[in-house]
Design a protein around this motif. Structure first.
Motif, PDB file in Angstrom:
ATOM      1  N   ARG A  85       0.317  -1.487  -0.521  1.00 45.18           N
ATOM      2  CA  ARG A  85      -0.202   0.107   0.080  1.00 45.18           C
ATOM      3  C   ARG A  85       0.682   0.923  -0.069  1.00 45.18           C
ATOM      4  NH1 ARG A  85      -1.839   2.196   4.968  1.00 45.18           N
ATOM      5  NH2 ARG A  85      -3.688   3.834   4.812  1.00 45.18           N
ATOM      6  N   ALA A  96      -3.596  -8.774  -2.293  1.00 38.77           N
ATOM      7  CA  ALA A  96      -5.279  -7.801  -1.369  1.00 38.77           C
ATOM      8  C   ALA A  96      -5.369  -6.848  -1.675  1.00 38.77           C
ATOM      9  CB  ALA A  96      -4.957  -8.654  -0.319  1.00 38.77           C
ATOM     10  N   VAL A  97      -4.075  -5.564  -1.858  1.00 43.03           N
ATOM     11  CA  VAL A  97      -4.513  -4.597  -1.888  1.00 43.03           C
ATOM     12  C   VAL A  97      -4.468  -4.154  -3.941  1.00 43.03           C
ATOM     13  CG1 VAL A  97      -2.020  -3.549  -1.531  1.00 43.03           C
ATOM     14  CG2 VAL A  97      -3.380  -2.335  -0.897  1.00 43.03           C
ATOM     15  N   GLN A 104      -7.826  -4.371  -4.880  1.00 40.47           N
ATOM     16  CA  GLN A 104      -9.035  -3.429  -4.273  1.00 40.47           C
ATOM     17  C   GLN A 104      -8.377  -1.835  -5.362  1.00 40.47           C
ATOM     18  OE1 GLN A 104      -9.903  -2.929  -0.046  1.00 40.47           O
ATOM     19  NE2 GLN A 104      -8.169  -4.827   0.083  1.00 40.47           N
ATOM     20  N   GLU A 105      -6.847  -1.193  -5.226  1.00 44.18           N
ATOM     21  CA  GLU A 105      -6.647  -0.414  -5.754  1.00 44.18           C
ATOM     22  C   GLU A 105      -7.167  -0.660  -7.308  1.00 44.18           C
ATOM     23  OE1 GLU A 105      -5.597   2.632  -5.445  1.00 44.18           O
ATOM     24  OE2 GLU A 105      -4.738   2.200  -3.232  1.00 44.18           O
ATOM     25  N   TRP A 153     -11.324  -0.478  -7.488  1.00 39.86           N
ATOM     26  CA  TRP A 153     -12.297   0.950  -6.074  1.00 39.86           C
ATOM     27  C   TRP A 153     -10.933   2.148  -6.730  1.00 39.86           C
ATOM     28  CZ3 TRP A 153     -12.231  -3.291  -2.636  1.00 39.86           C
ATOM     29  CH2 TRP A 153     -13.488  -4.108  -2.739  1.00 39.86           C
ATOM     30  N   VAL A 202      -8.970   1.556  -1.413  1.00 38.92           N
ATOM     31  CA  VAL A 202      -8.596   0.532   0.293  1.00 38.92           C
ATOM     32  C   VAL A 202     -10.132   0.914   0.391  1.00 38.92           C
ATOM     33  CG1 VAL A 202      -7.471  -0.535   1.406  1.00 38.92           C
ATOM     34  CG2 VAL A 202      -6.216   0.706  -0.162  1.00 38.92           C
ATOM     35  N   ARG A 203     -10.898  -0.731   0.626  1.00 39.12           N
ATOM     36  CA  ARG A 203     -12.339  -0.150   1.229  1.00 39.12           C
ATOM     37  C   ARG A 203     -12.016  -1.020   2.459  1.00 39.12           C
ATOM     38  NH1 ARG A 203     -16.933   0.121  -3.579  1.00 39.12           N
ATOM     39  NH2 ARG A 203     -16.403   2.039  -4.876  1.00 39.12           N
ATOM     40  N   ILE A 204     -11.393  -2.054   2.194  1.00 38.79           N
ATOM     41  CA  ILE A 204     -10.939  -3.667   2.728  1.00 38.79           C
ATOM     42  C   ILE A 204      -9.355  -3.252   3.564  1.00 38.79           C
ATOM     43  CG2 ILE A 204     -11.891  -6.031   3.883  1.00 38.79           C
ATOM     44  CD1 ILE A 204     -13.511  -5.468   1.326  1.00 38.79           C
TER      45      ILE A 204
END
Length: 301
Positions: free
Chosen positions: A95, A152-153, A156-157, A160, A163-165
């Motif tokens: 991140r 996982a990051v 999400q990136e 969306w 980062v939402r989670i």
């Protein structure tokens, strides 16, 4: 050890204070790459990380017996709390890597893909070092956890552009550390790193980000699900039970704050919120474990 790497990476963030707006830049409107910033970022990372690895190799491993490179299966140990920690650390390292490349003006998709490798790049040399230690070895489970954390990051990136989670961490001291302080830690800073009994890992869901813009749901209020374990004094489950300890998993549900909702114009404030957002705030929590069933904590950290 992954926490030392994360601390190193977050220190770079604090020094550079890059998180001015935290808004993603699309490829079509990407700013020109800032070569000076990219040079500062790359050289600072290379020098700092090399120095840290050399120091770590001397300080952490100098008393360890060396052997040929080998693997070690530790997937049954510590109720997989160490794997949760590797996931958490790699996620936030990647991140930070993504947002630092954005700060340097790298086009957004490239920043996500290249920066997303940061967690894997930071963690893999540690597994190589471990592979030469006689008492343990390189862990495939750790490597998988690192990879999943970074992925996982990135996922999400890409989906969306934010980062939402958010994986988060919390800790409280336990009486188990006194049973084996050489393993679980003598001082509180050591126990934060070593005592898995006091650690909890969370996935904090920013519910408001999944709702329509006109929704009245408070965007600062998140819902977090947590995982922990206690009763672990020995890493081997059979030995732990034979010594009279009842190891058990713990599952939590708790409200949380989305600290990035409170960002403003101050770069210092935004960077501080960015860093603090890796920590779960104290809040009421509902816990389930197989020994006690459901338990309510008025305040849990």
């Amino acid at each position: 050890m992954y926490r030392y790497l994360l601390l190193f990476w977050l220190c770079i963030l604090l020094l550079l204070q890059p998180l001015q707006g935290m808004a993603a830049v699309s490829d079509s409107t990407a700013a020109q790459v800032n070569k000076d910033r990219l040079l500062v970022l790359g050289s600072g990372f290379a020098v700092g990380y090399t120095a840290m690895l050399v120091s770590l190799n001397k300080a952490w491993y100098k008393e360890q017996e060396r052997t040929g490179f080998h693997f070690f299966n530790d997937n049954r140990q510590w109720k997989q709390m160490d794997k949760a920690g590797h996931f958490w650390g790699a996620f936030h390292e990647s991140r930070a890597g993504i947002d630092l490349l954005r700060w340097a003006g790298v086009p957004d998709k490239k920043a996500i893909l290249y920066g997303g490798l940061t967690g894997i790049l930071l963690q893999t040399p540690i597994e190589v070092f471990d592979g030469f230690q006689a008492d343990y070895g390189a862990s495939v489970g750790d490597a998988i956890a690192n990879t999943v954390g970074s992925a996982a990051v990135v996922a999400q990136e890409l989906a969306w552009r934010e980062v939402r989670i958010m994986p988060k961490f919390s800790f409280q001291t336990t009486h188990y550390a006194a049973e084996r302080p050489n393993v679980l830690g003598h001082t509180m800073p050591e126990q934060v790193l070593k005592d898995y009994n006091g650690q909890t890992y969370w996935l904090s869901v920013n519910v408001g980000d999944f709702l329509k813009e006109e929704s009245k749901y408070p965007k600062w209020l998140s819902i977090a699900v947590g995982y922990g374990a206690e009763g672990m004094v020995y890493n081997d489950p059979e030995l732990n039970e034979a010594r009279g300890f009842n190891d058990r998993r713990q599952f939590y549900l708790s409200p949380d704050l989305n600290l990035m909702h409170f960002k403003g114009r101050s770069k210092v404030l935004n960077t501080t919120l960015y860093v603090l957002n890796i920590i779960k705030i104290p809040a009421p929590a509902l816990e389930y474990n197989r020994t006690d069933g459901l338990r309510f904590h008025p305040v849990y950290f």
